[in-house]
Design a protein around this motif. Structure first.
Motif, short mmCIF file in Angstrom:
data_model
loop_
_atom_site.label_atom_id
_atom_site.label_comp_id
_atom_site.label_asym_id
_atom_site.label_seq_id
_atom_site.Cartn_x
_atom_site.Cartn_y
_atom_site.Cartn_z
N GLY A 122 0.77 -1.23 0.00
CA GLY A 122 0.00 0.00 0.00
C GLY A 122 0.79 1.27 0.00
O GLY A 122 0.25 2.32 0.31
N ASP A 124 3.76 3.22 -2.49
CA ASP A 124 3.70 3.85 -3.80
C ASP A 124 2.78 3.08 -4.72
O ASP A 124 2.76 1.84 -4.72
CB ASP A 124 5.09 3.94 -4.43
N ASP A 125 2.02 3.80 -5.56
CA ASP A 125 1.16 3.14 -6.53
C ASP A 125 2.01 2.36 -7.51
O ASP A 125 3.10 2.77 -7.89
CB ASP A 125 0.32 4.18 -7.29
N GLY A 139 1.98 0.82 3.35
CA GLY A 139 1.60 2.23 3.38
C GLY A 139 1.02 2.65 4.70
O GLY A 139 0.55 3.78 4.84
N TYR A 213 -8.20 10.79 -8.25
CA TYR A 213 -7.16 9.81 -8.55
C TYR A 213 -7.06 9.61 -10.07
O TYR A 213 -8.02 9.89 -10.81
CB TYR A 213 -7.47 8.47 -7.89
N CYS A 220 -10.97 5.59 -6.20
CA CYS A 220 -10.07 4.45 -6.00
C CYS A 220 -10.62 3.18 -6.65
O CYS A 220 -11.84 2.96 -6.71
CB CYS A 220 -9.87 4.19 -4.51
N PRO A 285 -3.77 3.95 -1.63
CA PRO A 285 -3.29 3.99 -3.01
C PRO A 285 -4.46 4.09 -3.99
O PRO A 285 -5.60 3.76 -3.65
CB PRO A 285 -2.53 2.69 -3.18
#
Length: 328
Positions: A122, A124-125, A139, A213, A220, A285
């Motif tokens: 979770g 960096d994308d 993340g 996003y 998301c 993310p």
């Protein structure tokens, strides 16, 4: 066979316990009922009210009989809370799991299935779908705590011979198709039950966290896996633990945006879902979609409830029948 299911009074744990019972096994649920519900423990399962933070009580419970496998679901699991209380999450999830793992090793348990998470990925994308061997980059402290436990299980295997399956699932959703069990978190944080309750007028308008996003509609994208399919994967994973430990990502491999989930609830319920945009949440993310090809190949696992409308329909039926959750 005899199985011990920790956290078996919670959402995923109760469905796995039910599936084990349906398959003809003996099941004991261990839970401290801090977030679970006694009414969610399936009929036919034995119940032990034990707090895994108590090492002596945990050891005593594990030592009550010889288990053919232990399935571990008990954990603090709210990403947002873990960002506000990082050390509590890191301490609690790690300590309780270490107490359980140590007790299993001490009493000769040979198979252990761990409820891990896609929150390991979770940070960096990254381009979907996410494979089992993708780089770990939690993340949130919640995700980090799960990674600590996965590493502890590596050493439990090497030193003690405790074979483990770490199942990193993405978004568990839905409810038992037979209506026996459902999803009842207090507070509820999962999108599908929140959306259903908004449609039923049981809560204020739904808040969508982030509408900017880089996705097809700005919201998301998540991979929703039906909880019954998830339970099937756990049973299949147990069969892999004869001579090795395994790690699997679990998801449909299909991603649905938050807005697409809202549209599915509207189609299935025939009701309008009131909603409003809200700021992004820390640690979220843009896209989380699983590559589950490895468990499919090695176990023959084949999810039966992949359509988002079917997932929503099972959740809706249970929530309509239980307006107060397990309190009704």
């Amino acid at each position: 066979m005899n199985y011990l299911v920790t956290g078996g009074a919670g959402f995923v744990g109760s469905h796995v316990a039910q599936s084990l019972l349906d398959a003809g096994h003996d099941v004991t649920v261990l839970d401290n009922l801090s977030t679970g519900h006694r009414a969610a423990v399936p009929q036919g399962a034995d119940f032990l009210e034990v707090d895994l933070a108590d090492a002596d009580a945990t050891d005593k419970a594990v030592g009550t009989r010889r288990w053919d496998g232990v399935l571990h679901f008990a954990a603090l699991s709210l990403v947002g809370d873990s960002m506000r209380e990082p050390f509590h999450y890191l301490r609690q999830n790690t300590l309780t799991s270490l107490n359980l793992i140590q007790a299993c090793a001490r009493h000769g348990t040979q198979r252990f299935v761990f409820s891990s998470t896609a929150a390991l990925f979770g940070g960096d994308d990254r381009p979907p779908p996410i494979a089992d061997n993708a780089q770990i980059d939690p993340g949130s402290p919640y995700g980090e705590s799960k990674f600590f436990i996965e590493r502890a299980l590596v050493w439990a295997d090497r030193i003690c011979g405790l074979r483990s399956a770490c199942l990193r699932y993405f978004n568990a959703a839905g409810a038992d198709p037979g209506g026996r069990l459902g999803e009842d978190h207090r507070p509820e944080t999962h999108l599908i039950p929140l959306t259903i309750d908004a449609a039923l007028g049981r809560r204020p308008p739904l808040k969508l966290f982030g509408d900017d996003y880089a996705t097809r509609d700005g919201t998301c994208v998540r991979d929703y896996i039906h909880v019954t399919d998830l339970a099937d994967a756990h049973i299949r994973a147990l069969g892999q633990l004869t001579d090795r430990s395994v790690t699997y990502n679990l998801g449909n491999g299909l991603g649905f945006t938050n807005l697409e989930v809202i549209r599915a609830v509207e189609r299935v319920s025939g009701r309008k879902v009131p909603w409003e945009p809200a700021p992004r949440r820390a640690g979220d993310p843009a896209v989380l979609v699983a590559d589950s090809s490895r468990i499919r190949k090695e176990t023959g696992w084949d999810p039966q409830y992949q359509d988002i409308d079917i997932i929503v329909a099972t959740a809706l039926r249970w929530r309509e029948a239980h307006p107060d959750g397990y309190g009704s």
